[in-house]
Design an enzyme around this catalytic site. Sequence first.
Site, PDB file in Angstrom:
ATOM      1  N   ARG A  67       0.782  -1.228   0.000  1.00 35.31           N
ATOM      2  CA  ARG A  67       0.000   0.000   0.000  1.00 35.31           C
ATOM      3  C   ARG A  67       0.818   1.284   0.000  1.00 35.31           C
ATOM      4  O   ARG A  67       0.256   2.366   0.017  1.00 35.31           O
ATOM      5  CB  ARG A  67      -1.007   0.037   1.163  1.00 35.31           C
ATOM      6  CG  ARG A  67      -2.013  -1.078   1.117  1.00 35.31           C
ATOM      7  CD  ARG A  67      -2.964  -0.999   2.300  1.00 35.31           C
ATOM      8  NE  ARG A  67      -3.791  -2.175   2.395  1.00 35.31           N
ATOM      9  CZ  ARG A  67      -5.058  -2.236   2.016  1.00 35.31           C
ATOM     10  NH1 ARG A  67      -5.641  -1.178   1.515  1.00 35.31           N
ATOM     11  NH2 ARG A  67      -5.739  -3.340   2.129  1.00 35.31           N
ATOM     12  N   ASP A  68       2.158   1.191  -0.030  1.00 31.48           N
ATOM     13  CA  ASP A  68       2.968   2.412  -0.076  1.00 31.48           C
ATOM     14  C   ASP A  68       4.337   2.130  -0.709  1.00 31.48           C
ATOM     15  O   ASP A  68       5.378   2.443  -0.133  1.00 31.48           O
ATOM     16  CB  ASP A  68       3.124   3.005   1.316  1.00 31.48           C
ATOM     17  CG  ASP A  68       3.559   4.469   1.297  1.00 31.48           C
ATOM     18  OD1 ASP A  68       3.451   5.117   0.232  1.00 31.48           O
ATOM     19  OD2 ASP A  68       4.015   4.968   2.342  1.00 31.48           O
ATOM     20  N   ILE A  69       4.318   1.516  -1.888  1.00 30.05           N
ATOM     21  CA  ILE A  69       5.567   1.246  -2.598  1.00 30.05           C
ATOM     22  C   ILE A  69       6.102   2.568  -3.142  1.00 30.05           C
ATOM     23  O   ILE A  69       5.423   3.258  -3.895  1.00 30.05           O
ATOM     24  CB  ILE A  69       5.351   0.240  -3.749  1.00 30.05           C
ATOM     25  CG1 ILE A  69       4.918  -1.123  -3.189  1.00 30.05           C
ATOM     26  CG2 ILE A  69       6.600   0.099  -4.605  1.00 30.05           C
ATOM     27  CD1 ILE A  69       5.952  -1.792  -2.310  1.00 30.05           C
TER      28      ILE A  69
END
Length: 180
Positions: A67-69
């Site tokens: 969810r936060d690459i």
Amino acid sequence: MPPAGAGQRISEVCLVYELASRGDLIHCMRESGEELSCQRRVRVMHGIARGLNYLHCSDRDQPAFHRDIKGGNVVLTADYTPKIIDCGLSKYVPERLSDGAVSVFSTVGAKLGTPAYMCGQYMKAANMPFDAKCDIYGFGIVLCELLTGQGQGVVNEDGDLRFDFDTVDDLIPDERAGIW
């Protein structure tokens, strides 16, 4: 605990820490981009892809999504091996319980992540569930960062991002990486 075999679910999750002495990818490119040859950058790209594949495919019934690459959430070890960090655990909690109630840990409706790295479709759609494609969109931005040696960011007063669909064809490879 014996290793999980086919059909068995892993019942315990643990966090493993490892020293990543080169720091995050953005810092490493800014401070020592010349040490990140194109061959090393391709290996970093491959390592990140393998890590995402593991998250998305290791448990087909309950895939994990980062969810936060982003470049700031990838660190490099002394030998330039990439490690994906900042893996929150909320993705393991079901958004809806078996009786239909919403969990207190639910992420229903929440758009988690760094907006500059998030899929525009997902950001605009109120009911679109987060899936592997959303993580892969962020990975695409990281690929652009590795290619150009620059981090994603706002580039003008209009709030335009450095990497988006309109600019991806105009990317200029980082000269410090050598010949691609």
